[in-house]
Design a protein around this motif. Sequence first.
Motif, PDB file in Angstrom:
ATOM      1  N   THR A  87      38.517  69.671  90.137  1.00  0.00           N
ATOM      2  CA  THR A  87      37.227  70.122  90.648  1.00  0.00           C
ATOM      3  C   THR A  87      36.114  69.122  90.374  1.00  0.00           C
ATOM      4  O   THR A  87      35.012  69.269  90.898  1.00  0.00           O
ATOM      5  CB  THR A  87      36.836  71.474  90.030  1.00  0.00           C
ATOM      6  N   LYS A  88      36.392  68.106  89.541  1.00  0.00           N
ATOM      7  CA  LYS A  88      35.338  67.180  89.139  1.00  0.00           C
ATOM      8  C   LYS A  88      35.643  65.764  89.580  1.00  0.00           C
ATOM      9  O   LYS A  88      36.810  65.361  89.619  1.00  0.00           O
ATOM     10  CB  LYS A  88      35.155  67.211  87.615  1.00  0.00           C
ATOM     11  N   PRO A  89      34.603  64.988  89.891  1.00  0.00           N
ATOM     12  CA  PRO A  89      34.804  63.570  90.219  1.00  0.00           C
ATOM     13  C   PRO A  89      35.102  62.771  88.962  1.00  0.00           C
ATOM     14  O   PRO A  89      34.967  63.273  87.839  1.00  0.00           O
ATOM     15  CB  PRO A  89      33.463  63.158  90.832  1.00  0.00           C
ATOM     16  N   GLU A  90      35.505  61.527  89.152  1.00  0.00           N
ATOM     17  CA  GLU A  90      35.737  60.620  88.036  1.00  0.00           C
ATOM     18  C   GLU A  90      34.742  59.465  88.089  1.00  0.00           C
ATOM     19  O   GLU A  90      34.414  58.974  89.169  1.00  0.00           O
ATOM     20  CB  GLU A  90      37.155  60.043  88.076  1.00  0.00           C
ATOM     21  N   ILE A  91      34.254  59.050  86.928  1.00  0.00           N
ATOM     22  CA  ILE A  91      33.473  57.825  86.812  1.00  0.00           C
ATOM     23  C   ILE A  91      34.439  56.747  86.345  1.00  0.00           C
ATOM     24  O   ILE A  91      34.861  56.728  85.188  1.00  0.00           O
ATOM     25  CB  ILE A  91      32.295  57.993  85.839  1.00  0.00           C
ATOM     26  N   LEU A  92      34.825  55.860  87.261  1.00  0.00           N
ATOM     27  CA  LEU A  92      35.826  54.852  86.939  1.00  0.00           C
ATOM     28  C   LEU A  92      35.269  53.776  86.008  1.00  0.00           C
ATOM     29  O   LEU A  92      35.968  53.295  85.123  1.00  0.00           O
ATOM     30  CB  LEU A  92      36.356  54.205  88.219  1.00  0.00           C
ATOM     31  N   ALA A  93      34.040  53.369  86.250  1.00  0.00           N
ATOM     32  CA  ALA A  93      33.408  52.332  85.438  1.00  0.00           C
ATOM     33  C   ALA A  93      31.916  52.347  85.711  1.00  0.00           C
ATOM     34  O   ALA A  93      31.454  52.855  86.736  1.00  0.00           O
ATOM     35  CB  ALA A  93      33.991  50.955  85.754  1.00  0.00           C
ATOM     36  N   SER A  94      31.150  51.763  84.807  1.00  0.00           N
ATOM     37  CA  SER A  94      29.708  51.642  84.997  1.00  0.00           C
ATOM     38  C   SER A  94      29.217  50.506  84.112  1.00  0.00           C
ATOM     39  O   SER A  94      29.938  50.023  83.232  1.00  0.00           O
ATOM     40  CB  SER A  94      28.984  52.951  84.649  1.00  0.00           C
ATOM     41  N   GLY A  95      27.970  50.082  84.367  1.00  0.00           N
ATOM     42  CA  GLY A  95      27.466  48.984  83.560  1.00  0.00           C
ATOM     43  C   GLY A  95      26.117  48.491  84.005  1.00  0.00           C
ATOM     44  O   GLY A  95      25.405  49.140  84.793  1.00  0.00           O
ATOM     45  N   LEU A  96      25.767  47.298  83.526  1.00  0.00           N
ATOM     46  CA  LEU A  96      24.491  46.649  83.800  1.00  0.00           C
ATOM     47  C   LEU A  96      24.806  45.226  84.250  1.00  0.00           C
ATOM     48  O   LEU A  96      25.336  44.431  83.472  1.00  0.00           O
ATOM     49  CB  LEU A  96      23.635  46.649  82.534  1.00  0.00           C
ATOM     50  N   ALA A  97      24.535  44.918  85.506  1.00  0.00           N
ATOM     51  CA  ALA A  97      24.938  43.638  86.094  1.00  0.00           C
ATOM     52  C   ALA A  97      23.726  42.823  86.526  1.00  0.00           C
ATOM     53  O   ALA A  97      22.605  43.338  86.605  1.00  0.00           O
ATOM     54  CB  ALA A  97      25.855  43.874  87.289  1.00  0.00           C
ATOM     55  N   GLY A  98      23.996  41.547  86.838  1.00  0.00           N
ATOM     56  CA  GLY A  98      22.928  40.650  87.274  1.00  0.00           C
ATOM     57  C   GLY A  98      22.957  40.355  88.753  1.00  0.00           C
ATOM     58  O   GLY A  98      22.221  39.473  89.220  1.00  0.00           O
ATOM     59  N   SER A 136      18.932  35.445  81.521  1.00  0.00           N
ATOM     60  CA  SER A 136      18.551  34.375  82.449  1.00  0.00           C
ATOM     61  C   SER A 136      18.700  34.783  83.913  1.00  0.00           C
ATOM     62  O   SER A 136      18.239  34.069  84.810  1.00  0.00           O
ATOM     63  CB  SER A 136      19.393  33.119  82.182  1.00  0.00           C
ATOM     64  N   ASP A 137      19.330  35.933  84.184  1.00  0.00           N
ATOM     65  CA  ASP A 137      19.477  36.408  85.566  1.00  0.00           C
ATOM     66  C   ASP A 137      18.133  36.840  86.125  1.00  0.00           C
ATOM     67  O   ASP A 137      17.282  37.373  85.401  1.00  0.00           O
ATOM     68  CB  ASP A 137      20.462  37.578  85.631  1.00  0.00           C
ATOM     69  N   GLU A 138      17.955  36.637  87.435  1.00  0.00           N
ATOM     70  CA  GLU A 138      16.667  36.919  88.067  1.00  0.00           C
ATOM     71  C   GLU A 138      16.521  38.371  88.503  1.00  0.00           C
ATOM     72  O   GLU A 138      15.451  38.764  88.968  1.00  0.00           O
ATOM     73  CB  GLU A 138      16.475  35.986  89.261  1.00  0.00           C
ATOM     74  N   LEU A 139      17.571  39.163  88.379  1.00  0.00           N
ATOM     75  CA  LEU A 139      17.476  40.596  88.672  1.00  0.00           C
ATOM     76  C   LEU A 139      18.491  41.334  87.804  1.00  0.00           C
ATOM     77  O   LEU A 139      19.396  40.736  87.222  1.00  0.00           O
ATOM     78  CB  LEU A 139      17.695  40.886  90.155  1.00  0.00           C
ATOM     79  N   ARG A 178      13.709  41.154  88.560  1.00  0.00           N
ATOM     80  CA  ARG A 178      13.040  40.421  87.482  1.00  0.00           C
ATOM     81  C   ARG A 178      14.031  40.238  86.347  1.00  0.00           C
ATOM     82  O   ARG A 178      15.100  40.871  86.330  1.00  0.00           O
ATOM     83  CB  ARG A 178      11.792  41.151  86.996  1.00  0.00           C
ATOM     84  N   THR A 179      13.706  39.368  85.429  1.00  0.00           N
ATOM     85  CA  THR A 179      14.597  39.144  84.295  1.00  0.00           C
ATOM     86  C   THR A 179      14.515  40.303  83.315  1.00  0.00           C
ATOM     87  O   THR A 179      13.530  41.054  83.279  1.00  0.00           O
ATOM     88  CB  THR A 179      14.243  37.839  83.568  1.00  0.00           C
ATOM     89  N   VAL A 185      26.155  51.713  76.176  1.00  0.00           N
ATOM     90  CA  VAL A 185      25.153  50.802  75.648  1.00  0.00           C
ATOM     91  C   VAL A 185      25.507  49.385  76.063  1.00  0.00           C
ATOM     92  O   VAL A 185      26.674  48.976  76.008  1.00  0.00           O
ATOM     93  CB  VAL A 185      25.078  50.900  74.116  1.00  0.00           C
ATOM     94  N   ALA A 186      24.517  48.621  76.539  1.00  0.00           N
ATOM     95  CA  ALA A 186      24.704  47.229  76.913  1.00  0.00           C
ATOM     96  C   ALA A 186      23.801  46.359  76.029  1.00  0.00           C
ATOM     97  O   ALA A 186      22.615  46.668  75.869  1.00  0.00           O
ATOM     98  CB  ALA A 186      24.366  47.013  78.383  1.00  0.00           C
ATOM     99  N   ILE A 187      24.374  45.317  75.476  1.00  0.00           N
ATOM    100  CA  ILE A 187      23.604  44.361  74.681  1.00  0.00           C
ATOM    101  C   ILE A 187      23.389  43.119  75.538  1.00  0.00           C
ATOM    102  O   ILE A 187      24.340  42.403  75.863  1.00  0.00           O
ATOM    103  CB  ILE A 187      24.327  43.989  73.380  1.00  0.00           C
ATOM    104  N   VAL A 188      22.148  42.865  75.899  1.00  0.00           N
ATOM    105  CA  VAL A 188      21.807  41.729  76.749  1.00  0.00           C
ATOM    106  C   VAL A 188      21.432  40.538  75.880  1.00  0.00           C
ATOM    107  O   VAL A 188      20.610  40.664  74.955  1.00  0.00           O
ATOM    108  CB  VAL A 188      20.657  42.086  77.705  1.00  0.00           C
ATOM    109  N   GLN A 189      22.004  39.389  76.186  1.00  0.00           N
ATOM    110  CA  GLN A 189      21.720  38.177  75.415  1.00  0.00           C
ATOM    111  C   GLN A 189      21.120  37.092  76.292  1.00  0.00           C
ATOM    112  O   GLN A 189      21.249  37.127  77.490  1.00  0.00           O
ATOM    113  CB  GLN A 189      23.023  37.671  74.767  1.00  0.00           C
TER     114      GLN A 189
END
Length: 291
Positions: free
Chosen positions: A176-187, A207-210, A261-262, A287-291
Amino acid sequence: MQQYPDMDAGGGVADPLCGSQSYDGHKGTDLRILSMKDMEEGYAVIAVADGKVLRIRDGEADHLVETEEDRTKIAGKECGNGLVMQMENGYGVQYCHLRKGSLTVQPEQDVRKGDRLGEIGSSGLAQFPHVHITVSRNGEPLDPLTGRKLSEGCTSAFPQEASLFSRDIVEKLDLTKPEILASGLAGTPIDHQALVEEGPPPQVSSSDELFVAWAWFANLKKGNTIKLILKDARGNTLIDHTSEPLDRDKATFSAFAGRKRTLPPGRYEIDVSVKQGDTIARSASLVAIVQ
Protein backbone atom coordinates in the motif's frame (compact mmCIF):
# COMPACT_ATOMS: atom_id res chain seq x y z
CA MET A 1 10.46 -5.36 -4.46
CA GLN A 2 9.55 -3.48 -7.62
CA GLN A 3 6.58 -5.38 -9.11
CA TYR A 4 4.28 -8.28 -8.31
CA PRO A 5 2.22 -10.65 -10.49
CA ASP A 6 -0.91 -9.36 -12.21
CA MET A 7 -3.88 -11.11 -10.61
CA ASP A 8 -6.46 -9.58 -12.98
CA ALA A 9 -7.32 -12.09 -15.71
CA GLY A 10 -8.96 -9.38 -17.81
CA GLY A 11 -7.51 -6.24 -19.33
CA GLY A 12 -7.00 -4.50 -15.99
CA VAL A 13 -4.16 -4.69 -13.49
CA ALA A 14 -4.28 -5.90 -9.89
CA ASP A 15 -1.35 -6.84 -7.69
CA PRO A 16 -1.90 -9.65 -5.15
CA LEU A 17 -3.56 -7.32 -2.63
CA CYS A 18 -5.71 -5.58 -5.28
CA GLY A 19 -3.40 -2.59 -5.69
CA SER A 20 -1.49 -1.43 -8.76
CA GLN A 21 2.08 -2.67 -8.22
CA SER A 22 2.10 -4.76 -11.39
CA TYR A 23 1.39 -4.46 -15.10
CA ASP A 24 -0.98 -6.25 -17.47
CA GLY A 25 -0.02 -9.88 -17.98
CA HIS A 26 2.95 -9.91 -15.57
CA LYS A 27 3.33 -13.40 -14.11
CA GLY A 28 6.35 -12.93 -11.88
CA THR A 29 7.81 -11.06 -8.92
CA ASP A 30 10.56 -8.52 -9.69
CA LEU A 31 13.34 -7.85 -7.18
CA ARG A 32 15.53 -4.97 -8.30
CA ILE A 33 18.82 -3.31 -7.57
CA LEU A 34 19.19 0.41 -8.22
CA SER A 35 21.35 0.77 -11.31
CA MET A 36 23.45 -0.76 -14.05
CA LYS A 37 26.51 0.50 -12.19
CA ASP A 38 25.41 -1.47 -9.12
CA MET A 39 24.98 -4.53 -11.33
CA GLU A 40 28.71 -4.51 -12.06
CA GLU A 41 29.37 -5.19 -8.36
CA GLY A 42 27.64 -8.57 -8.65
CA TYR A 43 24.44 -9.35 -6.69
CA ALA A 44 23.88 -13.09 -6.21
CA VAL A 45 20.67 -14.84 -7.27
CA ILE A 46 20.16 -17.92 -5.09
CA ALA A 47 17.93 -20.98 -5.16
CA VAL A 48 14.68 -20.49 -3.26
CA ALA A 49 14.44 -24.22 -2.48
CA ASP A 50 16.03 -27.60 -3.20
CA GLY A 51 15.50 -28.72 -6.76
CA LYS A 52 16.87 -29.77 -10.14
CA VAL A 53 17.84 -27.43 -12.96
CA LEU A 54 15.85 -28.33 -16.09
CA ARG A 55 17.23 -25.82 -18.59
CA ILE A 56 19.27 -22.64 -18.78
CA ARG A 57 20.09 -19.78 -21.18
CA ASP A 58 23.14 -17.54 -21.01
CA GLY A 59 24.97 -15.21 -23.40
CA GLU A 60 22.29 -12.54 -23.86
CA ALA A 61 23.56 -8.97 -23.46
CA ASP A 62 22.69 -6.80 -20.47
CA HIS A 63 20.99 -3.56 -21.54
CA LEU A 64 18.01 -1.34 -20.84
CA VAL A 65 14.99 -1.61 -23.12
CA GLU A 66 13.88 1.93 -23.92
CA THR A 67 12.45 1.87 -27.49
CA GLU A 68 10.31 -0.32 -29.71
CA GLU A 69 13.45 -1.16 -31.66
CA ASP A 70 14.98 -2.47 -28.44
CA ARG A 71 11.90 -4.64 -27.89
CA THR A 72 12.06 -6.02 -31.40
CA LYS A 73 15.68 -7.08 -30.95
CA ILE A 74 14.89 -9.30 -27.97
CA ALA A 75 11.61 -10.78 -29.32
CA GLY A 76 11.38 -14.42 -28.31
CA LYS A 77 14.05 -13.96 -25.65
CA GLU A 78 12.21 -11.63 -23.29
CA CYS A 79 13.39 -13.65 -20.27
CA GLY A 80 17.00 -12.98 -21.24
CA ASN A 81 19.48 -15.16 -19.38
CA GLY A 82 17.85 -17.47 -16.88
CA LEU A 83 16.91 -20.94 -15.80
CA VAL A 84 14.01 -23.20 -14.89
CA MET A 85 14.07 -25.42 -11.80
CA GLN A 86 11.80 -28.26 -10.72
CA MET A 87 11.16 -28.67 -6.99
CA GLU A 88 9.13 -31.03 -4.79
CA ASN A 89 5.33 -31.34 -4.73
CA GLY A 90 4.93 -30.06 -8.29
CA TYR A 91 6.50 -26.65 -7.65
CA GLY A 92 8.64 -25.01 -10.29
CA VAL A 93 10.44 -21.68 -10.56
CA GLN A 94 11.79 -19.66 -13.48
CA TYR A 95 14.45 -16.97 -13.06
CA CYS A 96 14.86 -14.27 -15.74
CA HIS A 97 17.13 -11.31 -16.63
CA LEU A 98 20.31 -12.72 -15.08
CA ARG A 99 23.64 -11.10 -15.87
CA LYS A 100 25.45 -12.32 -18.98
CA GLY A 101 28.02 -14.98 -18.16
CA SER A 102 27.00 -15.25 -14.50
CA LEU A 103 25.12 -18.58 -14.46
CA THR A 104 26.88 -21.17 -12.30
CA VAL A 105 24.62 -24.20 -12.92
CA GLN A 106 23.92 -26.65 -15.74
CA PRO A 107 20.86 -28.69 -16.80
CA GLU A 108 20.20 -31.79 -14.69
CA GLN A 109 22.22 -30.32 -11.82
CA ASP A 110 20.78 -30.72 -8.32
CA VAL A 111 20.89 -27.56 -6.20
CA ARG A 112 20.15 -26.85 -2.56
CA LYS A 113 18.25 -23.94 -1.10
CA GLY A 114 20.60 -20.96 -0.93
CA ASP A 115 22.99 -22.17 -3.63
CA ARG A 116 24.26 -19.45 -5.95
CA LEU A 117 22.66 -19.66 -9.42
CA GLY A 118 23.97 -16.48 -11.02
CA GLU A 119 23.78 -12.70 -10.62
CA ILE A 120 21.12 -10.03 -11.07
CA GLY A 121 21.32 -8.56 -14.56
CA SER A 122 19.39 -6.68 -17.19
CA SER A 123 19.16 -9.13 -20.08
CA GLY A 124 16.03 -9.64 -22.15
CA LEU A 125 13.05 -7.34 -21.68
CA ALA A 126 14.36 -5.27 -18.77
CA GLN A 127 14.04 -1.56 -18.03
CA PHE A 128 16.09 -1.79 -14.82
CA PRO A 129 18.46 -4.45 -13.43
CA HIS A 130 16.48 -7.09 -11.56
CA VAL A 131 15.63 -10.74 -11.23
CA HIS A 132 12.15 -11.84 -12.27
CA ILE A 133 10.91 -15.00 -10.53
CA THR A 134 7.86 -16.91 -11.71
CA VAL A 135 6.60 -19.60 -9.32
CA SER A 136 4.23 -22.32 -10.49
CA ARG A 137 2.66 -25.52 -9.22
CA ASN A 138 1.74 -28.27 -11.64
CA GLY A 139 2.30 -25.77 -14.42
CA GLU A 140 -0.07 -23.07 -13.06
CA PRO A 141 1.48 -19.72 -12.05
CA LEU A 142 1.24 -18.72 -8.39
CA ASP A 143 1.75 -15.50 -6.48
CA PRO A 144 4.41 -16.27 -3.84
CA LEU A 145 3.23 -13.50 -1.49
CA THR A 146 -0.26 -14.94 -0.98
CA GLY A 147 0.28 -18.49 -2.25
CA ARG A 148 -2.76 -18.04 -4.51
CA LYS A 149 -3.07 -19.03 -8.14
CA LEU A 150 -3.01 -16.02 -10.45
CA SER A 151 -6.33 -17.27 -11.85
CA GLU A 152 -7.94 -16.90 -8.39
CA GLY A 153 -7.58 -13.13 -8.50
CA CYS A 154 -6.40 -10.68 -5.87
CA THR A 155 -7.44 -10.52 -2.22
CA SER A 156 -7.48 -7.59 0.18
CA ALA A 157 -6.40 -9.83 3.06
CA PHE A 158 -4.71 -13.21 3.34
CA PRO A 159 -3.44 -15.48 6.11
CA GLN A 160 0.33 -15.01 6.38
CA GLU A 161 0.83 -18.74 6.82
CA ALA A 162 -0.38 -19.22 3.22
CA SER A 163 2.55 -17.21 1.84
CA LEU A 164 5.47 -18.95 0.17
CA PHE A 165 7.70 -16.24 1.64
CA SER A 166 9.00 -16.56 5.20
CA ARG A 167 7.08 -14.67 7.87
CA ASP A 168 9.82 -12.09 8.43
CA ILE A 169 9.75 -11.17 4.72
CA VAL A 170 5.96 -10.92 4.61
CA GLU A 171 5.99 -8.58 7.60
CA LYS A 172 8.36 -6.20 5.79
CA LEU A 173 6.29 -5.98 2.60
CA ASP A 174 3.65 -3.26 2.33
CA LEU A 175 2.04 -3.01 -1.09
CA THR A 176 0.00 0.00 0.00
CA LYS A 177 3.02 2.30 0.35
CA PRO A 178 5.56 3.68 -2.11
CA GLU A 179 9.29 3.17 -1.71
CA ILE A 180 11.99 5.84 -1.47
CA LEU A 181 14.84 4.18 -3.36
CA ALA A 182 17.41 6.91 -2.73
CA SER A 183 17.71 10.61 -1.95
CA GLY A 184 20.40 13.20 -1.47
CA LEU A 185 21.90 16.60 -2.17
CA ALA A 186 23.48 17.03 -5.61
CA GLY A 187 25.24 19.74 -7.60
CA THR A 188 23.33 19.16 -10.86
CA PRO A 189 19.70 18.69 -11.91
CA ILE A 190 18.55 15.05 -11.80
CA ASP A 191 18.30 13.01 -15.01
CA HIS A 192 15.90 10.15 -14.26
CA GLN A 193 17.31 7.77 -16.86
CA ALA A 194 20.84 8.47 -15.64
CA LEU A 195 19.78 7.20 -12.21
CA VAL A 196 19.05 3.77 -13.70
CA GLU A 197 22.34 3.81 -15.59
CA GLU A 198 24.73 5.30 -13.05
CA GLY A 199 22.88 5.33 -9.74
CA PRO A 200 22.71 8.35 -7.41
CA PRO A 201 24.66 11.42 -8.57
CA PRO A 202 27.73 12.75 -6.71
CA GLN A 203 27.00 14.87 -3.67
CA VAL A 204 27.17 18.62 -4.07
CA SER A 205 30.38 20.41 -3.11
CA SER A 206 30.86 24.00 -1.98
CA SER A 207 32.39 24.81 -5.38
CA ASP A 208 29.27 23.81 -7.37
CA GLU A 209 27.24 26.69 -8.79
CA LEU A 210 23.87 25.19 -7.82
CA PHE A 211 22.43 22.64 -5.40
CA VAL A 212 19.35 20.41 -5.50
CA ALA A 213 17.61 18.20 -2.97
CA TRP A 214 16.41 15.11 -4.80
CA ALA A 215 14.68 11.75 -4.31
CA TRP A 216 14.02 8.61 -6.34
CA PHE A 217 10.83 6.61 -5.83
CA ALA A 218 9.13 3.34 -6.74
CA ASN A 219 5.41 2.61 -6.95
CA LEU A 220 3.90 6.03 -6.43
CA LYS A 221 0.14 6.33 -6.63
CA LYS A 222 -2.08 8.74 -8.54
CA GLY A 223 -2.65 11.80 -6.35
CA ASN A 224 0.60 11.45 -4.38
CA THR A 225 2.51 14.65 -3.71
CA ILE A 226 6.23 14.83 -2.98
CA LYS A 227 7.70 17.20 -0.41
CA LEU A 228 11.42 18.07 -0.29
CA ILE A 229 12.86 20.12 2.57
CA LEU A 230 16.48 21.18 3.01
CA LYS A 231 17.74 22.84 6.20
CA ASP A 232 21.16 24.01 7.27
CA ALA A 233 22.82 23.30 10.62
CA ARG A 234 21.07 26.29 12.23
CA GLY A 235 17.65 25.06 11.16
CA ASN A 236 17.21 27.65 8.42
CA THR A 237 15.03 26.33 5.57
CA LEU A 238 16.77 26.59 2.20
CA ILE A 239 14.30 24.51 0.18
CA ASP A 240 10.64 23.78 0.88
CA HIS A 241 9.07 22.30 -2.23
CA THR A 242 5.81 20.40 -2.71
CA SER A 243 4.98 18.90 -6.10
CA GLU A 244 1.65 18.89 -7.85
CA PRO A 245 -0.40 15.69 -7.31
CA LEU A 246 0.62 12.94 -9.72
CA ASP A 247 -1.78 12.48 -12.61
CA ARG A 248 -1.30 8.66 -12.65
CA ASP A 249 0.50 5.81 -10.93
CA LYS A 250 4.27 5.79 -11.43
CA ALA A 251 6.34 2.59 -11.24
CA THR A 252 9.45 4.75 -10.90
CA PHE A 253 9.79 8.50 -10.52
CA SER A 254 12.30 11.13 -9.44
CA ALA A 255 11.92 14.69 -8.19
CA PHE A 256 14.26 17.53 -7.28
CA ALA A 257 14.22 21.18 -6.24
CA GLY A 258 17.10 23.56 -5.81
CA ARG A 259 18.76 26.96 -5.97
CA LYS A 260 21.23 28.42 -8.43
CA ARG A 261 23.99 29.42 -6.02
CA THR A 262 26.83 27.85 -4.11
CA LEU A 263 26.24 26.06 -0.83
CA PRO A 264 28.68 26.84 2.01
CA PRO A 265 30.51 23.94 3.65
CA GLY A 266 28.62 22.46 6.57
CA ARG A 267 25.99 20.03 7.76
CA TYR A 268 22.61 19.87 6.02
CA GLU A 269 19.46 17.81 6.59
CA ILE A 270 17.18 16.61 3.77
CA ASP A 271 13.63 15.49 4.56
CA VAL A 272 11.65 13.62 1.90
CA SER A 273 8.00 12.64 2.21
CA VAL A 274 5.30 11.19 -0.02
CA LYS A 275 1.77 12.25 0.90
CA GLN A 276 -1.68 11.08 -0.12
CA GLY A 277 -3.86 14.02 0.77
CA ASP A 278 -2.86 14.97 4.31
CA THR A 279 -1.48 11.53 5.15
CA ILE A 280 2.24 10.77 4.93
CA ALA A 281 2.61 7.47 3.07
CA ARG A 282 6.41 7.29 3.30
CA SER A 283 9.19 9.53 4.60
CA ALA A 284 12.94 9.57 5.00
CA SER A 285 15.59 11.91 6.40
CA LEU A 286 19.32 12.06 5.85
CA VAL A 287 22.27 14.26 6.69
CA ALA A 288 24.71 15.57 4.07
CA ILE A 289 28.11 17.01 4.93
CA VAL A 290 29.17 19.52 2.28
CA GLN A 291 32.88 20.22 1.87
